[in-house]
Write an enzyme that holds these catalytic residues in place. Structure first.
Site, PDB file in Angstrom:
ATOM      1  N   LYS A   1       0.841  -1.099  -0.088  1.00 29.00           N
ATOM      2  CA  LYS A   1       0.024   0.128   0.074  1.00 29.00           C
ATOM      3  C   LYS A   1       0.958   1.246  -0.069  1.00 29.00           C
ATOM      4  O   LYS A   1       2.041   1.192   0.525  1.00 29.00           O
ATOM      5  CB  LYS A   1      -0.923  -0.036   1.055  1.00 29.00           C
ATOM      6  CG  LYS A   1      -2.458  -0.927   1.035  1.00 29.00           C
ATOM      7  CD  LYS A   1      -3.082  -0.679   2.066  1.00 29.00           C
ATOM      8  CE  LYS A   1      -4.343  -1.556   1.879  1.00 29.00           C
ATOM      9  NZ  LYS A   1      -5.497  -1.732   2.736  1.00 29.00           N
TER      10      LYS A   1
ATOM     11  N   ARG B   1      -3.492 -10.219   5.180  1.00 32.59           N
ATOM     12  CA  ARG B   1      -4.094 -10.249   3.596  1.00 32.59           C
ATOM     13  C   ARG B   1      -3.161  -9.698   2.847  1.00 32.59           C
ATOM     14  O   ARG B   1      -2.770  -8.395   2.836  1.00 32.59           O
ATOM     15  CB  ARG B   1      -5.353  -9.487   3.520  1.00 32.59           C
ATOM     16  CG  ARG B   1      -5.969  -9.336   2.327  1.00 32.59           C
ATOM     17  CD  ARG B   1      -7.393  -8.438   2.403  1.00 32.59           C
ATOM     18  NE  ARG B   1      -8.246  -8.607   1.158  1.00 32.59           N
ATOM     19  CZ  ARG B   1      -7.818  -7.760   0.007  1.00 32.59           C
ATOM     20  NH1 ARG B   1      -6.914  -6.623   0.084  1.00 32.59           N
ATOM     21  NH2 ARG B   1      -8.492  -7.834  -1.065  1.00 32.59           N
TER      22      ARG B   1
END
Length: 274
Positions: A221, A255
């Site tokens: 991210k 995740r």
């Protein structure tokens, strides 16, 4: 600390890894990468062989600024993939990344086992009722607004307390409707600035007060690559470093885009703490 996935009890005391399979053309890292059956099955096989405990399939991009996708298009994208994956890998535990009750129901009918909702039931009134009726584990994430608007909604009085208050409200409603297997996701990158993401990670062990499994989604991210002045394609090392920290802060599920490296993190952490 267990969840019941189609009659199989999964113990989350030992952290687990959830591999990401995006079937959207515009996801921030792997958008459009898996366009045909062969590519999809090869990626699933790779993640399974590398040790993924779950595969999370999403057909609605939730990156900041992403456009809305209709329910019809989301169903058209995701339902054939669920059927395809489970035809070739019938023992795979599939999680469905959706906030829509209809999508959750259709995917469950095809064999999916977990619902992963970025909105905690706030974007579709039918979602919580659907999850309750299906009796599946439910991942609820903290966020505000929609992917289009969330980065304009980053003002908090007290970040951690506000997140805990959000979960207290959403958990109360979910439990009232009869949902029992719940996992919380603090929502890294969703309605949070770069600095807030790191404050959240630093204080993530505060979320253990809820006594629920915690899922962490920080893989590649912008909180990583912006700080390192890089990009998502070169954010694996930073991702691995923060995965290790997340495990020390109480993460039960990672995740991830890169299963092998995450599984290695879990093995090293488990050895260190056993």
């Amino acid at each position: 600390m267990t969840i019941n996935c189609k009659g199989v009890l999964i113990d989350l005391k030992t952290p687990k890894v959830m591999g990401i399979l995006n079937v959207t053309p515009d996801s921030f890292f792997d958008g459009g990468k898996f366009k045909n059956e062969k590519d999809i099955l090869n990626q699933v096989e790779k993640m399974v062989l590398e040790g993924a405990n779950f595969i999370d399939i999403g057909a609605y991009s939730s990156k900041p600024g992403a456009n809305d996708v209709s329910e019809t298009l989301e169903l058209k994208r995701i339902t054939p993939i669920v059927s395809l994956v489970l035809k070739h890998f019938p023992n795979t535990i599939l999680s469905i990344d959706t906030f829509r009750g209809k999508v959750a129901e259709e995917c469950f009918d095809r064999g999916a086992a977990i619902i992963n909702d970025i909105s905690a039931g706030l974007r579709d009134d039918s979602l919580l009722d659907t999850v309750a009726a299906l009796k599946v584990p439910y991942i609820m994430m903290h966020s505000r607004g929609t992917p289009k608007t969330m980065q304009q909604q980053t003002a908090y009085r007290h970040l951690i307390q506000d997140i805990l208050f959000f979960f207290s409200q959403r958990l109360a409603l979910a439990r009232k409707k009869g949902i029992t297997d719940i996992i919380v996701d603090p929502g890294f990158g969703f309605a949070k600035t770069l600095e807030q993401n790191y404050e959240l990670l630093h204080q993530m062990d505060s979320l253990k007060i809820m006594e629920l499994p915690i899922l962490v989604g920080i893989s590649r991210k912008s909180m990583i690559y912006r700080l390192l002045e890089s990009d998502a394609a070169h954010a694996l090392n930073g991702t691995t470093a923060l995965h290790t920290i997340a495990l020390t802060k109480g993460a039960n599920i990672l995740r991830v885009h890169d299963v092998k490296e995450a599984v290695e993190c879990v093995k090293l952490y488990t050895q260190l703490t056993s």
